[in-house]
Design an enzyme around this catalytic site. Structure first.
Site, mmCIF file in Angstrom:
data_model
loop_
_atom_site.group_PDB
_atom_site.id
_atom_site.type_symbol
_atom_site.label_atom_id
_atom_site.label_comp_id
_atom_site.label_asym_id
_atom_site.label_seq_id
_atom_site.Cartn_x
_atom_site.Cartn_y
_atom_site.Cartn_z
ATOM 1 N N ARG A 57 -9.517 9.969 12.532
ATOM 2 C CA ARG A 57 -8.146 9.463 12.413
ATOM 3 C C ARG A 57 -7.141 10.493 12.910
ATOM 4 O O ARG A 57 -7.445 11.682 12.955
ATOM 5 C CB ARG A 57 -7.828 9.147 10.943
ATOM 6 C CG ARG A 57 -8.839 8.220 10.319
ATOM 7 C CD ARG A 57 -8.407 7.797 8.939
ATOM 8 N NE ARG A 57 -9.444 6.968 8.328
ATOM 9 C CZ ARG A 57 -9.259 6.205 7.268
ATOM 10 N NH1 ARG A 57 -8.079 6.164 6.668
ATOM 11 N NH2 ARG A 57 -10.242 5.480 6.777
ATOM 12 N N SER B 33 -1.775 3.516 10.350
ATOM 13 C CA SER B 33 -2.701 2.634 11.079
ATOM 14 C C SER B 33 -2.002 1.301 11.328
ATOM 15 O O SER B 33 -0.989 0.990 10.694
ATOM 16 C CB SER B 33 -3.979 2.387 10.269
ATOM 17 O OG SER B 33 -3.721 1.479 9.207
ATOM 18 N N LEU C 180 -13.559 7.436 -2.346
ATOM 19 C CA LEU C 180 -14.406 7.791 -3.492
ATOM 20 C C LEU C 180 -15.628 6.865 -3.618
ATOM 21 O O LEU C 180 -16.736 7.335 -3.919
ATOM 22 C CB LEU C 180 -13.580 7.783 -4.790
ATOM 23 C CG LEU C 180 -14.331 8.255 -6.032
ATOM 24 C CD1 LEU C 180 -14.914 9.653 -5.841
ATOM 25 C CD2 LEU C 180 -13.428 8.235 -7.253
ATOM 26 N N THR D 291 0.823 -1.205 0.000
ATOM 27 C CA THR D 291 0.000 0.000 0.000
ATOM 28 C C THR D 291 0.863 1.264 0.000
ATOM 29 O O THR D 291 1.937 1.280 0.605
ATOM 30 C CB THR D 291 -0.967 0.019 1.206
ATOM 31 O OG1 THR D 291 -1.600 1.283 1.279
ATOM 32 C CG2 THR D 291 -0.272 -0.258 2.527
ATOM 33 N N TYR E 180 -3.112 -1.480 10.444
ATOM 34 C CA TYR E 180 -3.205 -2.219 9.179
ATOM 35 C C TYR E 180 -2.041 -1.835 8.262
ATOM 36 O O TYR E 180 -1.337 -2.705 7.720
ATOM 37 C CB TYR E 180 -4.553 -1.934 8.484
ATOM 38 C CG TYR E 180 -4.434 -2.021 6.989
ATOM 39 C CD1 TYR E 180 -4.277 -3.264 6.365
ATOM 40 C CD2 TYR E 180 -4.405 -0.879 6.187
ATOM 41 C CE1 TYR E 180 -4.105 -3.350 4.993
ATOM 42 C CE2 TYR E 180 -4.231 -0.960 4.822
ATOM 43 C CZ TYR E 180 -4.077 -2.199 4.229
ATOM 44 O OH TYR E 180 -3.885 -2.281 2.879
ATOM 45 N N HIS E 181 -1.851 -0.525 8.055
ATOM 46 C CA HIS E 181 -0.776 -0.101 7.159
ATOM 47 C C HIS E 181 0.575 -0.599 7.682
ATOM 48 O O HIS E 181 1.465 -0.962 6.909
ATOM 49 C CB HIS E 181 -0.772 1.423 6.999
ATOM 50 C CG HIS E 181 -1.904 1.946 6.151
ATOM 51 N ND1 HIS E 181 -3.062 2.441 6.675
ATOM 52 C CD2 HIS E 181 -2.050 2.042 4.813
ATOM 53 C CE1 HIS E 181 -3.886 2.826 5.703
ATOM 54 N NE2 HIS E 181 -3.287 2.596 4.549
ATOM 55 N N LYS F 204 1.472 -4.074 6.595
ATOM 56 C CA LYS F 204 2.019 -4.153 5.231
ATOM 57 C C LYS F 204 3.509 -3.787 5.216
ATOM 58 O O LYS F 204 4.276 -4.308 4.409
ATOM 59 C CB LYS F 204 1.247 -3.207 4.303
ATOM 60 C CG LYS F 204 -0.228 -3.561 4.136
ATOM 61 C CD LYS F 204 -0.439 -4.444 2.919
ATOM 62 C CE LYS F 204 -1.901 -4.632 2.614
ATOM 63 N NZ LYS F 204 -2.143 -5.472 1.456
#
Ligand code: USQ
Length: 392
Positions: free
Chosen positions: A327, A180, A240, A145, A182-183, A186
């Site tokens: 956030r 985060s 989006l 990511t 999650y990030h 990665k």
């Protein structure tokens, strides 16, 4: 090619499985329905109705096109599952989407953070060991990511940066400062993959992907039963896609804070193009490649104005609301990320336009009655609850 798709039931995984199958490749997909389970637990669902299981989806694909997609319902953190599939299928390429993909999910509480990191890091570690011991020539195409880099106050390079330090220089992995848990998972994956290439001579491409939007591909439009999932809720929906659903149901667009948060974006059809380009042009043995996978940069507020303008053209009134930002992230910042390697391989970007947004409105309208409005506003806070102070 024999292509193994990890996470083949997801938004991008299912679309990718169909694309490769449609191009005549032999495809096998694995999924443990992690995303479906998280939705069941939260009381949310995909906007698009999707068939109940991966075997049913593969059967629908066969009925429509005559092509087979092999499937395994299983968990990548379960070594036996991965080992058996790799031995039987002997993949030449492994496209890895099989992770928990949501930043808010990973910030809900300790359990969700731990689950995200164990699931993602151990799943990928198993993939690397399977490659080392069973399919050492296979090429790993891993979905990373852009969020691994965060928002540094310098240009973002593609994976590596030349650093001059006290008169000496070296090309090193670009520094990471993700936003985060999650990030972060990665980032941990990227380190493990780089190590596996350097030490074991594996070949891998880390696709640092931006935020994906879009609902239809060449294959999903062949039949309603082939739809890919489309999330719009606060946990799994991305900017989006969420804004388009909000516009269609008359909900004000949820721009978090000032809305200057800038990210790379790409159309789902370009995700398929990029993954295909990376797979058909593999990394060398021992090579760890990093491609920044997006086509355009937008701030959140720019996206909202595009949706508002498309709404005017389409005949719906769209309100833009600056809501509380749940956030912890910079809301105004420098952002300039390089993204030339996929263009060099032949990527032809499908850029965002009001016409494209209008076509998303039309696709969303067909399933408007499925929207669960209670799960649109953000509920997951990055900040810990305020500590109670005891009276002096
Ligand atoms: N945002 C809003 N309003 C919303 C939703 C999001 O203002 O209703 C803002 C967020 O605060 C953030 C930006 O939009 O600044 C992007 O958020 P997002 O939810 O669209 O995307 P993100 O959490 O970054 O994660 C998504 C995917 C993830 C992928 C990542 C690519 O869920 O799997 O890794 O995009 S990137 O953003 O480049 O890291």
């Amino acid at each position: 090619m024999r292509i193994l798709i990890l996470g083949g039931d997801g938004y991008l995984g299912w679309a990718t499985a169909m694309r490769f199958s449609n191009r005549g490749h032999e495809v096998h997909a694995i999924d443990n329905y992690l995303r479906r389970t998280a939705h069941w637990e939260a009381g949310t669902d995909s906007l698009t109705p999707i068939l109940g299981s991966l075997p049913e989806r593969a059967e629908a694909w066969r009925a429509v096109t005559g092509f087979e997609i092999g499937v395994t319902e299983g968990d990548l953190t379960d070594w036996d599952v991965l080992e058996a599939v790799c031995r039987e299928f002997e993949p030449e390429a492994i496209v890895h989407y099989g992770e928990m993909p949501s930043a808010p999910y990973s910030m809900i509480d300790r359990e969700h953070a731990a689950f995200t990191q164990v699931n993602n890091v151990i799943g990928t570690l198993n993939v690397l060991w399977a490659m080392r011991d069973i399919t050492p020539d296979a090429h790993l195409v891993k979905l990373g990511t852009m969020g691994e880099y965060g928002t540094p106050n310098i240009d973002i390079e593609e994976g590596f940066i030349e650093i001059n330090h006290k008169g000496r220089s070296d090309v090193l992995p670009y520094p990471k400062k993700p936003g985060s848990m999650y990030h972060l998972s990665k980032v941990h994956d990227s380190h493990n993959i780089e190590f596996a290439c350097r030490i074991w001579g594996l070949r891998a491409t880390d696709l640092n992907q931006g935020v994906v939007y879009g609902i239809e591909t060449e294959e999903t439009v062949l039949d309603p039963l082939l739809a890919t999932r489309f999330d719009y809720d606060e946990v799994f929906g991305t900017a989006l896609n969420r804004f388009c659903v909000q516009a269609v149901i008359g909900h004000p667009l949820t721009v978090y804070g000032k809305g200057g948060q800038t990210r790379g974006y790409l159309n789902i059809v370009d995700t398929l193009q990029c993954v295909e380009l990376a797979t058909l042009n593999p990394a060398e043995s021992g090579e760890f490649r990093v491609f920044n996978q997006f086509t355009e940069q937008f701030s959140v507020v720019e996206l909202a104005y595009h949706v508002q303008q498309a709404g005017r053209d389409y005949g719906i009134e769209v309100e833009v609301d600056h809501t509380h930002n749940p956030r912890v992230e910079l809301e105004e910042h420098y952002y300039n990320a390089k993204h030339t390697k996929l263009l060099d391989l032949g990527l032809k970007p499908h850029l965002l336009s009001e016409t494209l947004i209008e076509s998303m409105f039309a696709a969303i309208e067909r399933h408007k009655d499925r929207v669960i409005p209670d799960h649109i506003m953000p509920a997951t806070e990055w900040r810990p609850p305020a500590r109670e102070t005891s009276p002096a």
